[in-house]
Each structure stands twice: as structure tokens, then as C-alpha cells.
Design an enzyme around this catalytic site. Structure first.
Site, mmCIF file in Angstrom:
data_model
loop_
_atom_site.group_PDB
_atom_site.id
_atom_site.type_symbol
_atom_site.label_atom_id
_atom_site.label_comp_id
_atom_site.label_asym_id
_atom_site.label_seq_id
_atom_site.Cartn_x
_atom_site.Cartn_y
_atom_site.Cartn_z
ATOM 1 N N ASP A 13 0.764 -1.372 0.087
ATOM 2 C CA ASP A 13 -0.064 -0.286 0.221
ATOM 3 C C ASP A 13 0.937 1.123 -0.128
ATOM 4 O O ASP A 13 0.592 2.481 0.596
ATOM 5 C CB ASP A 13 -0.748 0.304 0.956
ATOM 6 C CG ASP A 13 -1.739 -1.118 1.539
ATOM 7 O OD1 ASP A 13 -2.392 -1.968 0.796
ATOM 8 O OD2 ASP A 13 -1.735 -2.014 2.299
ATOM 9 N N LYS A 16 2.146 2.113 -4.620
ATOM 10 C CA LYS A 16 2.958 1.562 -6.372
ATOM 11 C C LYS A 16 2.364 2.195 -7.945
ATOM 12 O O LYS A 16 2.977 1.764 -8.372
ATOM 13 C CB LYS A 16 2.680 0.014 -5.848
ATOM 14 C CG LYS A 16 3.908 -0.688 -5.307
ATOM 15 C CD LYS A 16 4.315 -1.612 -5.343
ATOM 16 C CE LYS A 16 3.146 -2.574 -5.167
ATOM 17 N NZ LYS A 16 2.869 -2.201 -2.830
ATOM 18 N N GLY A 40 -4.263 -4.990 -5.331
ATOM 19 C CA GLY A 40 -4.756 -4.130 -5.823
ATOM 20 C C GLY A 40 -3.667 -2.864 -6.210
ATOM 21 O O GLY A 40 -3.107 -2.851 -4.945
ATOM 22 N N HIS A 41 -3.512 -2.365 -7.235
ATOM 23 C CA HIS A 41 -3.238 -0.973 -8.144
ATOM 24 C C HIS A 41 -4.504 -0.139 -8.065
ATOM 25 O O HIS A 41 -5.574 -0.659 -8.831
ATOM 26 C CB HIS A 41 -2.159 -1.678 -8.900
ATOM 27 C CG HIS A 41 -0.706 -1.973 -8.843
ATOM 28 N ND1 HIS A 41 -0.216 -1.939 -7.201
ATOM 29 C CD2 HIS A 41 -0.051 -2.643 -9.235
ATOM 30 C CE1 HIS A 41 0.231 -2.834 -7.068
ATOM 31 N NE2 HIS A 41 0.604 -3.258 -8.867
ATOM 32 N N GLN A 222 1.926 -6.296 -3.057
ATOM 33 C CA GLN A 222 2.678 -6.368 -1.753
ATOM 34 C C GLN A 222 3.498 -5.642 -1.336
ATOM 35 O O GLN A 222 3.756 -4.776 -1.858
ATOM 36 C CB GLN A 222 2.320 -7.167 -1.504
ATOM 37 C CG GLN A 222 0.608 -8.230 -0.495
ATOM 38 C CD GLN A 222 0.927 -9.373 -1.456
ATOM 39 O OE1 GLN A 222 1.748 -9.792 -2.354
ATOM 40 N NE2 GLN A 222 -0.216 -10.438 -1.937
#
Length: 429
Positions: A13, A16, A40-41, A222
Site C-alpha cells: 500500500d 505502487k 491491487g493497484h 504487497q
């Protein structure tokens, strides 16, 4: 011309999505090399927000080749749904734009069920209940169903029976009905036509593209502190998240990696259970950081625990991931603080330490040693050059570099991709 690995240097988090999107514009190929759809992104491109959990960030950019490597565990239903979602947003995903490693492991419904049972017990560790851990267990246990198995459905019988010999024993122990082999086979037959068009021998494809001089961006999920070996075990994910996994999880050798960029938040956050030495969750500092930073998980929506920057941990991940430079994100969230604290060491049972011990109980007992740095009142938000930053904010960045032993290559001052200060382009190493 370099190939770049992007990893999170904290517990994930770190922001990225924006940095990977910024880099993917320069890359020819974007490779996802570990994890599953438990991370997720969030990407914002031309005012459109895309939330990706399994697809590489290059999937939403025209002309990029996206690859899901063998180190990823793939829920075929989640993959199909994610492709459908971004196609609704106007992005076309074809076998020319997406390739999936034939030797990647599949997540099945039984994996999700098993993880949910565990997370509802006293042994919970805060997973997303998406079956990632059990799928990796089956991979290591040599009983997994892989993408390539979808291409030979008549041969599935013995493989499914071997898988269920393990899972049905677990289900009996938890008072659940056994799963019939045909149920699993029917599920796989249903998803096979939608997944197989993307299947490829990814290691060979990447080797060819590398020899052609294509720029490859390796995208991790991650963060390094969730690595199964080097993270805060057992409160970790089920895969290796450090940069070396980019080679193993894609099929390219380590000599394919030219630069490792660590994404690093200007403070620290963590989702789920586990040690967090600088946690400020229960005071005004943590609340302020969480509200300003909109600290909620992309996939789960869970609120993140927030705390001061931990230089000890980032220095440790710089070493375990071989990070060459960091992208420091969310500096603007620290605007307006009278003073900012940075963890520069730990105290454990009266002894000072300059690293996080590996033991679970020791990790839970370490106490942070803080250094206090003066804050700044002028905004850093939306700054696009060093000249636009307050002097004290620059001092903070320079002190972070000193403490972690690694230079800042990029500095992010808002979620917008243009609000980025570039010191070194990783692709031009």
C-alpha cells in the site's frame, strides 16, 4: 536500456500503482511475478480510475504487452471478471496484449473455502480469504492444478483426485461435506475456454523479447515486509515479495534485472494483524494520517493502521531486496505537522537494535527509538520540482535517505501522475 523491478519496501500500500503506471508508459512489457488477487493497484489515466488486482498495470495502456508470470496464483473466475470490468471501461484485452504462464497455479473455490474457515477461527492472521495461501500450499505440496492442465481436460482425473485426497481430509476435519472430483472438473472445463487463449511459455517469450532489446518492467504486489521468508512471519503473505522473486516468478535469470526501485511511503501503514512498531492507530496522529492519506485497501476496503516512518525497516528491505533507489510517496500527507517523528532504532529488553528481529514474540515487544524532525507549514502537495518544496521538507527527505542508506529516485506529491519529481529515471540506468 534497463529492465526494472518495482517492489514495495514496507507492508504494501505504498502507492505502487501511480509509480508503476508512470514507468509502464516507458516499458514495452509489464510482468506481474507473484501474489494473487489479494492485492491491487489503483490507476488514474486521463481521468479514468482503474482498479487492478491480478492484471499487470500495462493492461490498461495501449501497445503494452502484459504478462502474468508463473509466480502468480490465478483465480480464473477473478481474472475473467477483471478483464470484463476493464473492457467495460473501454480497454480491449486480447491474446496479443496479455499472456499467462502455462505453469502458473490456479486458485479454486475449495481454496477460498479453506482460507475462510481458517480466518474465522482463533488462528486468523488477517488474510483476504481469497484462497491465495491454500493455493500456494498446494503448489509447494505438488498437488496443484496449473494453467496448462486446462489444455488437457481428459487427463485431469488423477490430478484432481490427488488434490482432493488432501482437501477432503481437511474438510472432514472441519465438518464439511467432501467435494466430488466431477465438481472440480466441471468448474475447470467451464473456465478453460476463457483462459487458454492467453496461455504461453512465458519464460521463453520473455527471453526472446529481452534479446530483442525490449524494456521490461517487473511489477510486484504487497511489500517486502510481507515476504514469506523475510517479512513479519507468520503475519505475511504466502509468496516471496522481495525483488529476487521477479526472476523466479517470471522465468528469467537474475542477470535480467538492471535496477530495483523500492516504493516507500513517507510514513508507515499496515493492513491486518501483526507487529507494527511505530503504530499510532489509537491516537490523533494515526487518525490524521489515515484521513489525509485515504488509507483504505484497494481490494478489501479495510482501514489501514498508520504510524510514523520506520527507517529501520526500510533500511532492512533495501538490503533484502537489493533496492537501488526509492520512490518516496505521499510526502504531502505530512504537510502541516509541527513535528515529525522517525524511528531510527529499536529497544528490546533494554538492548538497542538496528534491525527487526525474526522472532514473532520479539517483534511484538520491540519499542521504537524516535528522532524528532521539525515539520513544515508550506504545502508540498502537487510540487513538481525541488524548488517548489519547503526547505524543511527537503531536509526530511535527505534525512530519510541517510537513515535508509539509499537515494530517492522519484518523489510523489499527490495521486496525480504529473505530480512527480524525478531525480533518476530507473530505465536509464
Amino acid at each position: 536500456m534497463a529492465n526494472v523491478v518495482v517492489v514495495g519496501s514496507q507492508w504494501g500500500d505504498e502507492g505502487k500503482g501511480k509509480i508503476v503506471d508512470w514507468l509502464s508508459e516507458q516499458a514495452d512489457i509489464v510482468v506481474r511475478f507473484q501474489g494473487g488477487h489479494n492485492a491491487g493497484h489503483t490507476l488514474v489515466i486521463d481521468g479514468v480510475t482503474y482498479k487492478l488486482s491480478l492484471l499487470p498495470s500495462g493492461a490498461v495502456r495501449e501497445g503494452k504487452l502484459s504478462i502474468i508470470g508463473n509466480g502468480v496464483v490465478i483465480d480464473p473466475e477473478a481474472l475473467i471478471a477483471e478483464i470484463a470490468q476493464i473492457e467495460k471501461q473501454g480497454v480491449k484485452v486480447t491474446p496479443d496484449s496479455l499472456r499467462i504462464a502455462e505453469n502458473a497455479t490456479l486458485i479454486l473455490p475449495l481454496h477460498r473455502e479453506l482460507e475462510a474457515i481458517r480466518e474465522n477461527s482463533s488462528a486468523r492472521i488477517g488474510t483476504t480469504k481469497r484462497g491465495i495461501g491454500p493455493a500456494y500450499e498446494d503448489k509447494v505440496g505438488r498437488r496443484a492444478i496449473r494453467v496448462m492442465d486446462l489444455a488437457d481436460l481428459p487427463a485431469l482425473g488423477p490430478k484432481v483426485e490427488r488434490l482432493l485426497a488432501h482437501h477432503n481430509a481437511l474438510r472432514r476435519g472441519n465438518g464439511l461435506p467432501e467435494i466430488a472430483p466431477q465438481t472440480v472438473c466441471d468448474h475447470l472445463a467451464k473456465v478453460a475456454p476463457k483462459v487458454l487463449p492467453y496461455m504461453d511459455t512465458v519464460w521463453s517469450l520473455l527471453d526472446t523479447k529481452r534479446r530483442e532489446g525490449k524494456r521490461i518492467l517487473f511489477e510486484g504486489a504487497q511489500g517486502a515486509l510481507l515476504d514469506i521468508d523475510h517479512g513479519t512471519y507468520p503475519y505475511v503473505t504466502s509468496s516471496n515479495t522481495v525483488a529476487a522473486q521477479a526472476a523466479t516468478g517470471s522465468g528469467l535469470g537474475p542477470n535480467a534485472i538492471d535496477y530495483v526501485l523500492g516504493i516507500t511511503k513517507a510514513y508507515t501503514t499496515r493492513v491486518g494483524e501483526g507487529p507494527f512498531p511505530t503504530d499510532q492507530m489509537h491516537n490523533a496522529i494515526g487518525k490524521t494520517l489515515g484521513e489525509r492519506g485515504r488509507e483504505f485497501g484497494t481490494v478489501t476496503g479495510r482501514a489501514r493502521r498508520c504510524g510514523w516512518f520506520d527507517a529501520v525497516l526500510v533500511r532492512q528491505t533495501v538490503r533484502t531486496s537489493g533496492i537501488d533507489g526509492i520512490a518516496l510517496t505521499k510526502l504531502d500527507i505530512l504537510d502541516g505537522f509541527d513535528e515529525i517523528k522517525v524511528c531510527v532504532g529499536y529497544r528490546l529488553d533494554g538492548r538497542e537494535m538496528d534491525y527487526l528481529p525474526a522472532g514473532e514474540q520479539a517483534q511484538a515487544r520491540v519499542e521504537p527509538i524516535y528522532e524528532t524532525i521539525a515539520g513544515w507549514k508550506e504545502p508540498t502537495a502537487r510540487a513538481r520540482s525541488w524548488a517548489q518544496l519547503p526547505a524543511q521538507a527537503i531536509k526530511y527527505v535527505r534525512r530519510v535517505e541517510e537513515l535508509i542508506g539509499c537515494p530517492v529516485a522519484l518523489l510523489s506529491t499527490s495521486p496525480e501522475r504529473e505530480d512527480t519529481i524525478l531525480m533518476k529515471n530507473p530505465f536509464e540506468t
